[in-house]
Write a protein that holds these residues in place. Structure first.
Motif, short mmCIF file in Angstrom:
data_model
loop_
_atom_site.label_atom_id
_atom_site.label_comp_id
_atom_site.label_asym_id
_atom_site.label_seq_id
_atom_site.Cartn_x
_atom_site.Cartn_y
_atom_site.Cartn_z
N ALA A 73 0.84 -1.21 0.00
CA ALA A 73 0.00 0.00 0.00
C ALA A 73 0.87 1.26 0.00
CB ALA A 73 -0.93 -0.01 1.19
N ALA A 76 2.03 1.80 -3.51
CA ALA A 76 0.95 2.35 -4.34
C ALA A 76 0.75 3.83 -4.06
CB ALA A 76 -0.34 1.58 -4.08
N SER A 77 0.86 4.21 -2.81
CA SER A 77 0.67 5.61 -2.45
C SER A 77 1.83 6.48 -2.90
CB SER A 77 0.51 5.74 -0.93
OG SER A 77 -0.61 5.03 -0.48
N HIS A 80 2.26 6.54 -6.84
CA HIS A 80 1.08 6.98 -7.60
C HIS A 80 0.61 6.02 -8.69
CE1 HIS A 80 1.55 10.88 -5.71
NE2 HIS A 80 2.81 10.88 -6.07
N GLY A 81 0.11 4.90 -8.33
CA GLY A 81 -0.45 4.03 -9.35
C GLY A 81 -0.53 2.60 -8.91
N TYR A 82 -0.92 1.76 -9.84
CA TYR A 82 -1.05 0.34 -9.53
C TYR A 82 0.12 -0.48 -10.04
CZ TYR A 82 -2.62 -0.13 -14.36
OH TYR A 82 -2.69 -0.11 -15.71
N LEU A 83 0.90 0.02 -10.97
CA LEU A 83 2.04 -0.74 -11.49
C LEU A 83 3.19 -0.85 -10.49
CD1 LEU A 83 2.12 0.26 -15.25
CD2 LEU A 83 1.33 -1.87 -14.23
N PRO A 85 3.17 -1.05 -7.14
CA PRO A 85 2.97 -2.10 -6.15
C PRO A 85 3.00 -3.50 -6.75
CG PRO A 85 0.96 -0.83 -6.44
CD PRO A 85 2.04 -0.12 -7.18
N ILE A 86 2.59 -3.62 -8.01
CA ILE A 86 2.70 -4.93 -8.66
C ILE A 86 4.17 -5.31 -8.78
CG2 ILE A 86 2.36 -6.19 -10.83
CD1 ILE A 86 -0.30 -4.66 -11.12
#
Length: 152
Positions: A73, A76-77, A80-83, A85-86
């Motif tokens: 998390a 992600a914070s 700025h995004g979802y890539l 953290p993946i």
């Protein structure tokens, strides 16, 4: 959402609570589906003691895994995004495999849940590492949301 008179701390903490609830629901659903498939395949029943012991192990393993969501998390914070953290999750999985192969898995937080569920004899250090990693991710995420400039 940031224009509402709700503290950022409250918003972030509520998101972590929702993640924990959803993760628990997914774990419970997976267990139920597994039991249904076992019943459909007419697999032999196990004793209630084995069933309860296995269930407790799954619950503990799920709790250890859910606790390790907080650094993801934060990624992600902060990025700025979802890539990102993946990418962090993939890196954690690769490092978990490497540390296990090197014999140091009990000291790497993302290795601990799998080792626990496999029945490995883990020391208190393993659980402390998971707790510290979880707390660091939680505090880091909360501080980032509290202090970061949210202009964009």
């Amino acid at each position: 959402m940031l224009a509402l008179p709700t503290a950022r701390f409250t918003i972030v903490l509520s998101k972590f609570i929702v993640i924990a609830i959803w993760s628990t629901a997914v774990t419970a659903t997976t267990c139920l589906i597994t039991l249904l498939i076992g019943t459909a395949l007419k697999l032999p029943q196990v004793s209630s003691q084995v069933f309860l012991q296995s269930g407790a192990m799954v619950v503990a393993g799920a709790c250890l895994t859910i606790a390790l969501v907080t650094p993801i998390a934060f990624a992600a914070s902060a990025w700025h995004g979802y890539l990102p953290p993946i990418g962090v999750m993939i890196l954690a999985m690769v490092l978990a495999q490497l540390t296990n192969a090197a014999g140091w898995g009990e000291y790497f937080p993302w290795s601990v849940p799998a080792l626990y569920v496999q029945g490995e004899d883990l020391g208190m250090v393993s659980y402390v590492v998971v707790i510290l990693t979880s707390v660091a991710g939680l505090v880091g995420t909360l501080l980032w949301w509290e202090w970061a400039d949210q202009t964009h």
